[in-house]
Scaffold this motif. Sequence first.
Motif, PDB file in Angstrom:
ATOM      1  N   ARG A 180       0.820  -1.212   0.000  1.00 27.19           N
ATOM      2  CA  ARG A 180       0.000   0.000   0.000  1.00 27.19           C
ATOM      3  C   ARG A 180       0.852   1.260   0.000  1.00 27.19           C
ATOM      4  O   ARG A 180       0.535   2.245  -0.647  1.00 27.19           O
ATOM      5  CB  ARG A 180      -0.912  -0.010   1.226  1.00 27.19           C
ATOM      6  CG  ARG A 180      -2.372   0.076   0.834  1.00 27.19           C
ATOM      7  CD  ARG A 180      -3.266   0.205   2.023  1.00 27.19           C
ATOM      8  NE  ARG A 180      -3.734   1.586   2.155  1.00 27.19           N
ATOM      9  CZ  ARG A 180      -4.441   2.009   3.185  1.00 27.19           C
ATOM     10  NH1 ARG A 180      -4.731   1.192   4.168  1.00 27.19           N
ATOM     11  NH2 ARG A 180      -4.844   3.261   3.229  1.00 27.19           N
ATOM     12  N   ASN A 181       1.923   1.231   0.774  1.00 21.37           N
ATOM     13  CA  ASN A 181       2.851   2.370   0.854  1.00 21.37           C
ATOM     14  C   ASN A 181       4.251   1.870   0.519  1.00 21.37           C
ATOM     15  O   ASN A 181       5.060   1.623   1.402  1.00 21.37           O
ATOM     16  CB  ASN A 181       2.829   2.984   2.255  1.00 21.37           C
ATOM     17  CG  ASN A 181       1.459   3.549   2.592  1.00 21.37           C
ATOM     18  OD1 ASN A 181       1.006   4.500   1.979  1.00 21.37           O
ATOM     19  ND2 ASN A 181       0.789   2.929   3.550  1.00 21.37           N
ATOM     20  N   TYR A 186       9.645   4.337   2.647  1.00 24.25           N
ATOM     21  CA  TYR A 186       8.451   4.664   3.439  1.00 24.25           C
ATOM     22  C   TYR A 186       8.515   3.957   4.783  1.00 24.25           C
ATOM     23  O   TYR A 186       8.607   2.731   4.856  1.00 24.25           O
ATOM     24  CB  TYR A 186       7.194   4.240   2.685  1.00 24.25           C
ATOM     25  CG  TYR A 186       5.917   4.622   3.409  1.00 24.25           C
ATOM     26  CD1 TYR A 186       5.326   5.863   3.201  1.00 24.25           C
ATOM     27  CD2 TYR A 186       5.328   3.751   4.319  1.00 24.25           C
ATOM     28  CE1 TYR A 186       4.170   6.232   3.866  1.00 24.25           C
ATOM     29  CE2 TYR A 186       4.168   4.101   4.992  1.00 24.25           C
ATOM     30  CZ  TYR A 186       3.595   5.339   4.769  1.00 24.25           C
ATOM     31  OH  TYR A 186       2.456   5.696   5.439  1.00 24.25           O
ATOM     32  N   THR A 243       8.267   9.428   4.306  1.00 26.77           N
ATOM     33  CA  THR A 243       9.151   8.929   3.251  1.00 26.77           C
ATOM     34  C   THR A 243      10.508   9.604   3.384  1.00 26.77           C
ATOM     35  O   THR A 243      10.577  10.825   3.490  1.00 26.77           O
ATOM     36  CB  THR A 243       8.542   9.227   1.866  1.00 26.77           C
ATOM     37  OG1 THR A 243       7.242   8.640   1.827  1.00 26.77           O
ATOM     38  CG2 THR A 243       9.364   8.618   0.764  1.00 26.77           C
TER      39      THR A 243
END
Length: 397
Positions: A308-309, A330, A335
């Motif tokens: 997802r990230n 991330y 980030t």
Amino acid sequence: GNAMVVKRGLLFAVVTAASLVLTSVAPMAGATREAQPSPLRAANLLRVKDIGSNGLMKQGIVAVGYQETSKPGQLYVTWSVDGGEDYRRSSGKLRRYRVVGDPRLGMSLDACAKRVWIGTAWGNPNDRRGDSDVVLTTRTVDGGAAQKLLTKSARNHKVRDVAVSCVSGKLVAIAWLQKSGPKARVKLLLRSVEGLGDKAAYRKSFDLGTADYQSGLALAATPDQVSVAFVRDGDLYLHRRGIEANRAGSASQKRIVWKDVRYPQLAAHRNRLAVVYSDAGKVKAKLSEDAGASVGKPQVLAWAGNNRNPSKPHSVDVIGKRVVSTASVYKDGKTRAQRFSSSDFGQNWRTSTFGNVGARMASLLKIKGQPSLLMEAWHNNAPKGISDTLRARYEVK
């Protein structure tokens, strides 16, 4: 295609009391200095897009592609002719030229044959909404410009992630993702280095099959081989096409990573090849010492990130046993810009974390008879009301 793989003989050093063989490991990175002007640029919105270098031109060309403004934004290229130290013209102003293209669809550049070659995707305002075409732009080092559409805008298709790599001083490779039906396809074009206004003495294009349109594409070349990394149904494929006397030879293609792969980055030098990618959101690398005929086990460069990230690699380069890669990693809702470096071709890695918000790009400049030098460019996405900055650094000889 086995002829191009040179098996290097192993040197067995016999150590006796009388002959002690000392091997020195090259340092990870020497001292670096910030390039001038500092910052290269300050503006409302700045995003670095690519960096490329060539030690055979001038005192070492280092070119940086970047974006200013948004929706969709304007692309620019700047370069240094002194090994990354100074990006200004003699007038003292930043050497900065506009490039046609949509920043949202990527930008790639390389330098050879007295020019900087830039690949972008551009939506012709007269074309069907959402359609785009491949544009190749060149700038001679003194600034003369030319550009050419490599796809036909009369056809209905969209393109993205145009990648450019110099094969040699006589041949350039361009690869991109092109979508007209439900599935995107990978296109590869080889072109001799005549000016874009002239007919190319050699021009050959190839279709490498289907690919995931949103997952990225990477291209790397040596005088012996053009390599393309792309994602198909979540798996990472490596396409290798032999080059003999600046002409395309035989090709092979194979799957090298399974499942959840995105954003490949690729580099090649002589027989060494490095591919860095996001795997289920983590940054991993696979290395090869036989130009990609076989690849080593995956090495995790950054454990943080998930589907997802995802953590996202931005660049990789290799010269000899030195490998350098950069990524946005991330972790904990933030980030961070990181650089991963190895001086022993992946036996050991060192991670550096930086304070800039945004991408960082790295290239290794190789000038004949000298060790490779690390060149970097990055942007800082500043809080609202404060200018973004674009900066560059160079490693001191």
